[in-house]
Scaffold this active site. Structure first.
Site, PDB file in Angstrom:
ATOM      1  N   PHE A 154       0.840  -1.192   0.000  1.00  0.00           N
ATOM      2  CA  PHE A 154       0.000   0.000   0.000  1.00  0.00           C
ATOM      3  C   PHE A 154       0.885   1.256   0.000  1.00  0.00           C
ATOM      4  O   PHE A 154       1.964   1.274   0.608  1.00  0.00           O
ATOM      5  CB  PHE A 154      -0.903   0.010   1.239  1.00  0.00           C
ATOM      6  CG  PHE A 154      -2.261  -0.596   1.006  1.00  0.00           C
ATOM      7  CD1 PHE A 154      -3.412   0.108   1.277  1.00  0.00           C
ATOM      8  CD2 PHE A 154      -2.379  -1.894   0.499  1.00  0.00           C
ATOM      9  CE1 PHE A 154      -4.661  -0.454   1.066  1.00  0.00           C
ATOM     10  CE2 PHE A 154      -3.624  -2.465   0.298  1.00  0.00           C
ATOM     11  CZ  PHE A 154      -4.771  -1.737   0.567  1.00  0.00           C
ATOM     12  N   THR A 199       4.065   3.993  -5.586  1.00  0.00           N
ATOM     13  CA  THR A 199       5.456   4.295  -5.904  1.00  0.00           C
ATOM     14  C   THR A 199       6.040   5.326  -4.959  1.00  0.00           C
ATOM     15  O   THR A 199       7.136   5.154  -4.411  1.00  0.00           O
ATOM     16  CB  THR A 199       5.565   4.796  -7.354  1.00  0.00           C
ATOM     17  OG1 THR A 199       5.177   3.747  -8.248  1.00  0.00           O
ATOM     18  CG2 THR A 199       6.987   5.222  -7.689  1.00  0.00           C
ATOM     19  N   HIS A 220      15.604  40.480   4.283  1.00  0.00           N
ATOM     20  CA  HIS A 220      17.011  40.669   3.901  1.00  0.00           C
ATOM     21  C   HIS A 220      17.888  40.217   5.054  1.00  0.00           C
ATOM     22  O   HIS A 220      17.605  40.537   6.206  1.00  0.00           O
ATOM     23  CB  HIS A 220      17.277  42.142   3.583  1.00  0.00           C
ATOM     24  CG  HIS A 220      18.717  42.432   3.298  1.00  0.00           C
ATOM     25  ND1 HIS A 220      19.305  42.098   2.090  1.00  0.00           N
ATOM     26  CD2 HIS A 220      19.689  42.970   4.067  1.00  0.00           C
ATOM     27  CE1 HIS A 220      20.576  42.454   2.128  1.00  0.00           C
ATOM     28  NE2 HIS A 220      20.835  42.982   3.317  1.00  0.00           N
TER      29      HIS A 220
END
Length: 466
Positions: free
Chosen positions: A35, A38, A447
């Protein structure tokens, strides 16, 4: 012959179709393997867990750029492998146990193939019929039409992505055949772990579908770390019981390379042949993909498809998007939820390559835009020209943005540290139709964060209004 209201073939993204709206229906799930499909078992998740240790080793090797000396950094294969699958295997097992425990769900541990319209024959010999079917059968690694290299054969040291992550031990030498996502990520990982890697790629660059500058940058960096054979194909293979000898044809003529292990990473094929789609009346295209419409309906009424079995974009986030559409449309079709069926949104499909350097992109390349005759402007911002890039001493990173002359973002192509995260504001902007100057000037940018690469790339676009 069992009959169900809904049969789902495959438990990758297909497993998510059993939503609350469908609870109580007679649902069957057919899955021969683990289960999770991929992504969970042999794809996105475990591969990225293998990438992280590789990153740490390479960062240690490269630390001298910032005045740091790290000695002895190395990878413990067994420890890494066992950590990965100790996390993943229980998830796969738990997913199956949960579905088996649901009274309205029947789990068939078998392969399925069509033998008629909405009629399936299981590898156990049992036949099923259904009112509705969803095909989420996925794809599988492709082999080469060369004896010995047609598919995985771990006993003789031939692997695909399905098997290579569970090797007992690292080989001394490995040949990786292919130059796409899978090949590049594994070549990077195993080289970082100390394996002597030769990568064989038939094209002139690795990742040849990427923006040209990105592909050339990645290729150049890889060539410094591994034995890279470009414009080269494997013509023959011989195994002597312990070692492979591959015959190659390349720009410098015939050659040979020897290795203990061969990794086949030459692409993936949809599993339409394994399910015998033709016997079920399901139309396929020239690539073997199931033909679906904007609602993910196949050519057979009451049969839907999702993920790799019907999409050229073999990406988990695409399969998940498909699953959300199909789940809703099933609920509408069963009368379990009001509203209209949903359709695909494939305007902006991003992808990432988790090699070294990392890559992320969406939209067409410069070459594709030019070939299509699209009017566009572009700008490339290098990481080394922003303050965080100085801190990183990054020599390769860049972000290229393509936009219409009035500032609509068409594409972005990024290579460098954290690319898959860095590109997300541009994915969002392109998806929701935000203009380049609106994104660049309409918010604060921290920044000196690396995100300033995005800000500067947008400000650098030569727009009509700028």
């Amino acid at each position: 012959m069992p009959h169900h209201q809904l049969v789902i073939i495959g438990t990758g993204s297909g497993n998510t179709l059993v939503t609350d709206e469908l609870e109580g229906l007679d649902i069957a799930i057919v899955e021969a393997g683990r289960f999770g499909g991929t992504c969970l078992n042999v794809g996105c998740i475990p591969t990225k867990m293998f990438v992280l240790p590789a990153d740490r080793v390479v960062e240690a090797e490269d630390a001298s750029r910032i005045g740091v000396t790290v000695t002895g950094a190395s990878a413990d294969w067994a420890a890494i492998r066992d950590r990965v699958f100790a996390r993943i295997d229980p998830i796969a097992d738990g997913g199956e146990e949960y579905r088996v425990s649901q009274e309205f769900v029947t789990v068939y541990k078998a392969e399925a193939r069509f033998v008629g319209e909405r009629r399936l024959l299981l590898s156990t010999g049992e036949e099923l019929t259904a009112d509705r079917i969803v095909v989420a059968a996925g794809s599988r690694p492709r082999g080469l039409p060369i004896e010995g290299l047609t598919g995985a054969d771990p006993a003789r040291g031939v692997h695909t992505s399905d098997t290579v992550m569970r090797m007992d031990r690292l080989p001394r030498r490995m040949v990786v055949i292919g130059g796409g996502f899978v090949a590049c990520e594994f070549a990077y990982v195993f080289a970082a772990y100390g394996v002597e890697v030769t990568q064989v790629q038939r094209s002139a660059t690795l990742l040849s579908r990427e923006e040209a500058e990105v592909a050339h940058t990645y290729t150049a960096v890889s060539a410094e770390r591994i034995d890279l054979r470009l414009g080269t194909v494997v013509t023959d293979a011989e195994y002597d019981g312990s070692e492979w000898t591959l015959s190659l044809g390349g720009p410098d003529g015939p050659a040979q390379v020897r290795a203990d292990t061969v990794l086949l990473a030459v692409g993936r094929d949809p599993n339409t042949d394994r399910i015998d789609a033709e016997a079920g009346g399901l139309a396929t295209d020239a690539s073997g993909l199931l033909v679906v419409d904007e609602r993910l309906r196949t050519s057979v009424p009451e049969v839907w498809a999702l993920g790799d079995v019907c999409s050229e974009d073999q990406l988990k986030h695409v399969a998940n998007h498909h699953a959300r559409i199909v789940a809703h449309n099933l609920a509408v079709d069963f009368g379990r939820t009001p509203g209209e069926p949903r359709t695909l949104d494939d305007r902006v499909i991003p992808h990432g390559v988790f090699g070294h350097p990392q890559i992320a992109a969406f939209g067409p390349t410069r070459a594709q835009l030019e070939a299509a005759g699209t009017e566009f402007v572009c700008y490339t911002q290098r990481f080394s020209d922003v303050a965080q890039g100085w801190a990183l001493e990054d020599p390769h990173g860049l972000l290229t943005v393509h936009a219409t002359p009035d500032g609509r973002i068409l594409a972005a192509h990024c290579i460098g540290p954290h690319s898959s995260t860095l590109i997300q504001p541009l994915i969002q902007a392109a998806t929701f139709g935000q203009r380049a100057l609106e994104v660049a000037r309409g918010q604060y940018w921290i920044h000196p964060a690396l995100a300033e690469v995005v800000e500067n790339a947008l400000l650098g676009l030569p727009l009509e209004s700028s």
